[in-house]
Design an enzyme around this catalytic site. Structure first.
Site, mmCIF file in Angstrom:
data_model
loop_
_atom_site.group_PDB
_atom_site.id
_atom_site.type_symbol
_atom_site.label_atom_id
_atom_site.label_comp_id
_atom_site.label_asym_id
_atom_site.label_seq_id
_atom_site.Cartn_x
_atom_site.Cartn_y
_atom_site.Cartn_z
ATOM 1 N N TYR A 27 46.586 61.553 -13.946
ATOM 2 C CA TYR A 27 47.884 61.296 -13.295
ATOM 3 C C TYR A 27 48.710 62.576 -13.206
ATOM 4 O O TYR A 27 48.896 63.284 -14.201
ATOM 5 C CB TYR A 27 48.690 60.233 -14.064
ATOM 6 C CG TYR A 27 48.146 58.818 -13.939
ATOM 7 C CD1 TYR A 27 47.190 58.481 -12.991
ATOM 8 C CD2 TYR A 27 48.609 57.807 -14.771
ATOM 9 C CE1 TYR A 27 46.699 57.182 -12.886
ATOM 10 C CE2 TYR A 27 48.126 56.506 -14.678
ATOM 11 C CZ TYR A 27 47.162 56.213 -13.730
ATOM 12 O OH TYR A 27 46.675 54.924 -13.635
HETATM 13 N N1 LIG Z 1 43.687 51.792 -13.245
HETATM 14 C C1 LIG Z 1 44.035 52.126 -12.037
HETATM 15 O O1 LIG Z 1 43.198 52.433 -11.177
HETATM 16 C C2 LIG Z 1 45.496 52.160 -11.668
HETATM 17 C C3 LIG Z 1 45.871 52.372 -10.334
HETATM 18 C C4 LIG Z 1 47.232 52.368 -10.040
HETATM 19 C C5 LIG Z 1 48.163 52.174 -11.041
HETATM 20 N N2 LIG Z 1 47.757 52.000 -12.338
HETATM 21 C C6 LIG Z 1 48.731 51.807 -13.447
HETATM 22 O O2 LIG Z 1 49.659 50.823 -13.056
HETATM 23 C C7 LIG Z 1 50.990 51.343 -13.142
HETATM 24 C C8 LIG Z 1 51.869 50.663 -12.135
HETATM 25 O O3 LIG Z 1 51.374 50.927 -10.818
HETATM 26 P P1 LIG Z 1 52.365 51.019 -9.613
HETATM 27 O O4 LIG Z 1 53.393 52.070 -9.873
HETATM 28 O O5 LIG Z 1 51.567 51.100 -8.362
HETATM 29 O O6 LIG Z 1 53.082 49.576 -9.749
HETATM 30 P P2 LIG Z 1 53.920 48.683 -8.748
HETATM 31 O O7 LIG Z 1 54.752 47.830 -9.622
HETATM 32 O O8 LIG Z 1 53.033 48.007 -7.785
HETATM 33 O O9 LIG Z 1 54.826 49.712 -7.934
HETATM 34 C C9 LIG Z 1 55.850 50.377 -8.574
HETATM 35 C C10 LIG Z 1 56.739 51.037 -7.535
HETATM 36 O O10 LIG Z 1 57.422 50.052 -6.782
HETATM 37 C C11 LIG Z 1 58.770 50.446 -6.574
HETATM 38 N N3 LIG Z 1 59.621 49.520 -7.337
HETATM 39 C C12 LIG Z 1 59.429 49.069 -8.605
HETATM 40 N N4 LIG Z 1 60.368 48.208 -8.963
HETATM 41 C C13 LIG Z 1 61.195 48.082 -7.919
HETATM 42 C C14 LIG Z 1 62.369 47.326 -7.708
HETATM 43 N N5 LIG Z 1 62.855 46.522 -8.653
HETATM 44 N N6 LIG Z 1 62.990 47.436 -6.504
HETATM 45 C C15 LIG Z 1 62.480 48.230 -5.556
HETATM 46 N N7 LIG Z 1 61.378 48.989 -5.702
HETATM 47 C C16 LIG Z 1 60.725 48.911 -6.876
HETATM 48 C C17 LIG Z 1 58.874 51.865 -7.107
HETATM 49 O O11 LIG Z 1 58.453 52.753 -6.068
HETATM 50 P P3 LIG Z 1 59.434 53.698 -5.216
HETATM 51 O O12 LIG Z 1 59.426 55.010 -5.889
HETATM 52 O O13 LIG Z 1 58.752 53.719 -3.927
HETATM 53 O O14 LIG Z 1 60.795 53.084 -5.188
HETATM 54 C C18 LIG Z 1 57.819 51.887 -8.184
HETATM 55 O O15 LIG Z 1 57.340 53.165 -8.495
HETATM 56 C C19 LIG Z 1 50.804 52.845 -12.970
HETATM 57 O O16 LIG Z 1 51.879 53.590 -13.494
HETATM 58 C C20 LIG Z 1 49.533 53.072 -13.743
HETATM 59 O O17 LIG Z 1 49.821 53.124 -15.135
HETATM 60 C C21 LIG Z 1 46.427 51.983 -12.654
#
Ligand SMILES: NC(=O)c1ccc[n+]([C@@H]2O[C@H](COP(=O)([O-])OP(=O)(O)OC[C@H]3O[C@@H](n4cnc5c(N)ncnc54)[C@H](OP(=O)(O)O)[C@@H]3O)[C@@H](O)[C@H]2O)c1
Length: 371
Positions: free
Chosen positions: A67
């Site tokens: 990351y």
């Molecule tokens: N194992 C894997 O292959 C894999 C892959 C992906 C992720 N992950 C893990 O999963 C975690 C979460 O993934 P993700 O960041 O994609 O999760 P997500 O919950 O799908 O997206 C989070 C993003 O959505 C937006 N957001 C979140 N809460 C919000 C709200 N209340 N209102 C408006 N916008 C909101 C923000 O983006 P903006 O900056 O655009 O506002 C935030 O960065 C990662 O940090 C990582 O640890 C693992």
């Protein structure tokens, strides 16, 4: 205004799989710690987000060596070095992603890379052990015996406490878990997979496998990278607005491009309606939906701003009444495909296997509800 209150529902810990590790029902994802990928938060914001999550009662942080080029791990390491509390946190990180172009052993799941990757992670995290060490993704080639034997050795050496598999085929997890049981090796405590209202394919194989073999599911991207926050407007099937999605769409990454479909926008529309009825945000409803799915112990949330984190941490208190849950179910249900239609409730209750009798089985099997 900064909130300092503890959130009781966040501090109701779950056991991870058939292990003794206690984790909060929301895990803080740290993929957005660091600005290297263009859509993360700078170190000071990441530290405030981490501090608030821990203070609210969360104990589970998810990162990876890949990351933001290692910055995510370094930001977490610096935080605990300054603020203390490392032993109270459950720190999870991952190996697999190649971090040295041109070197085939600087990535993948071979023993040489696992040990190289772990040493790098421990250095950046400024710790001498990882609580949960994830295989980030199946590399399609390393023998499963080598992977599981290496992970077991790391647990015995005290460098790793528990192990998990992310982004693997369900058959691979089943093979790994069976091998661990047969050899007396460390078992897989959890599977980390994409799971949200727009990505429900793991319901076919992975969730039943996890329930049957004693591992938890820790969903990633529960908001579909922000699509399910409901903050985007659409232009065709593309997303418009402030945030990660407009900056990544069209970039050719199939993991992101699959988000922009008519079906997913219909799910967003239904989610908005349900959220309005509940007087909650779409993000809170989408998170509440994931956190209560069978097998889910802890949902990995992402936030780039404090307000997002604060709102998301309160999602655990949202209850979706049956009628509204049915509306979400109708619009997001995975397509009926072979051979899984054989295992659906209406097929089962049709009498083909039971001869019209009622058979109560242990609830280790996740069977989709009737359509
Ligand atoms: N194992 C894997 O292959 C894999 C892959 C992906 C992720 N992950 C893990 O999963 C975690 C979460 O993934 P993700 O960041 O994609 O999760 P997500 O919950 O799908 O997206 C989070 C993003 O959505 C937006 N957001 C979140 N809460 C919000 C709200 N209340 N209102 C408006 N916008 C909101 C923000 O983006 P903006 O900056 O655009 O506002 C935030 O960065 C990662 O940090 C990582 O640890 C693992």
């Amino acid at each position: 205004m900064t909130t300092t209150a503890r959130i009781d529902s966040l501090a109701q810990y779950h056991l991870l799989g058939r292990s003794g590790l206690r984790v909060s029902p929301l895990c803080l994802g740290a993929m957005t710690f660091g600005t290297e990928w263009g859509w993360g938060s700078p170190k000071d914001t990441a530290h405030r987000i981490l501090a608030r999550y821990l203070e609210a009662g969360g104990n589970f942080v998810d990162t990876a060596d890949g990351y933001t080029g290692g910055s995510s791990e370094a930001i977490i390491g610096d935080y605990f070095a300054q603020a203390g509390g490392r032993d109270r946190a459950v720190i999870a990180t991952k190996f697999t992603v190649n971090t040295w172009p041109g070197d085939p052993n600087a990535g993948g799941n071979g023993r040489k890379n696992i040990r190289r990757a772990l040493e790098g992670s421990l250095r950046r995290l400024k710790t001498d052990y990882v609580d949960l060490y994830w295989l980030h993704a199946w590399d399609g080639m390393t023998p499963v015996e080598e992977v599981m034997g290496t992970l077991d050795a790391l647990v015995r050496e005290g460098k790793v406490r528990y192990i998990g598999l992310s982004d693997v085929p369900a058959w691979y997890f089943a093979r790994a878990q069976s091998l661990a049981e047969q050899e007396g090796w460390e078992r897989v405590a959890a599977l980390q997979l994409e799971y949200s209202l727009v990505e429900r394919n793991i319901e076919r194989e992975h969730i039943p496998a996890a329930l049957a073999l004693g591992a938890s599911i820790t969903p990633w991207s529960p908001l579909a990278s922000g699509l399910l926050s409901g903050k985007y407007t659409r232009e065709g099937t593309q997303a418009k607005g402030e945030g990660r999605l407009p900056s990544i769409q069209g970039g050719g990454n199939p993991g992101f491009e699959k988000l922009f479909t008519e079906r997913n926008w219909a799910i967003v529309d239904a989610l908005r309606e349900v959220a309005t009825e509940l007087d909650r945000s779409p993000a809170q409803v989408a998170l509440a939906w994931v956190t209560r799915r069978p097998g889910v112990a802890s949902t990995i949330i992402g936030a780039t701003r404090m307000e997002q984190l604060e709102a998301n941490l309160h999602a655990l208190d949202v209850r979706i009444p049956d009628a509204l849950a049915a509306k979400l179910e109708a619009v997001s249900r995975p397509e009926r495909v072979h051979p899984y239609h054989f295992f659906e409730e209406d097929f089962f209750t049709g009498g083909m296997f039971t001869g019209g009798t009622t058979v109560r089985a242990e609830p280790t099997w996740f069977r989709p509800a009737p359509r």
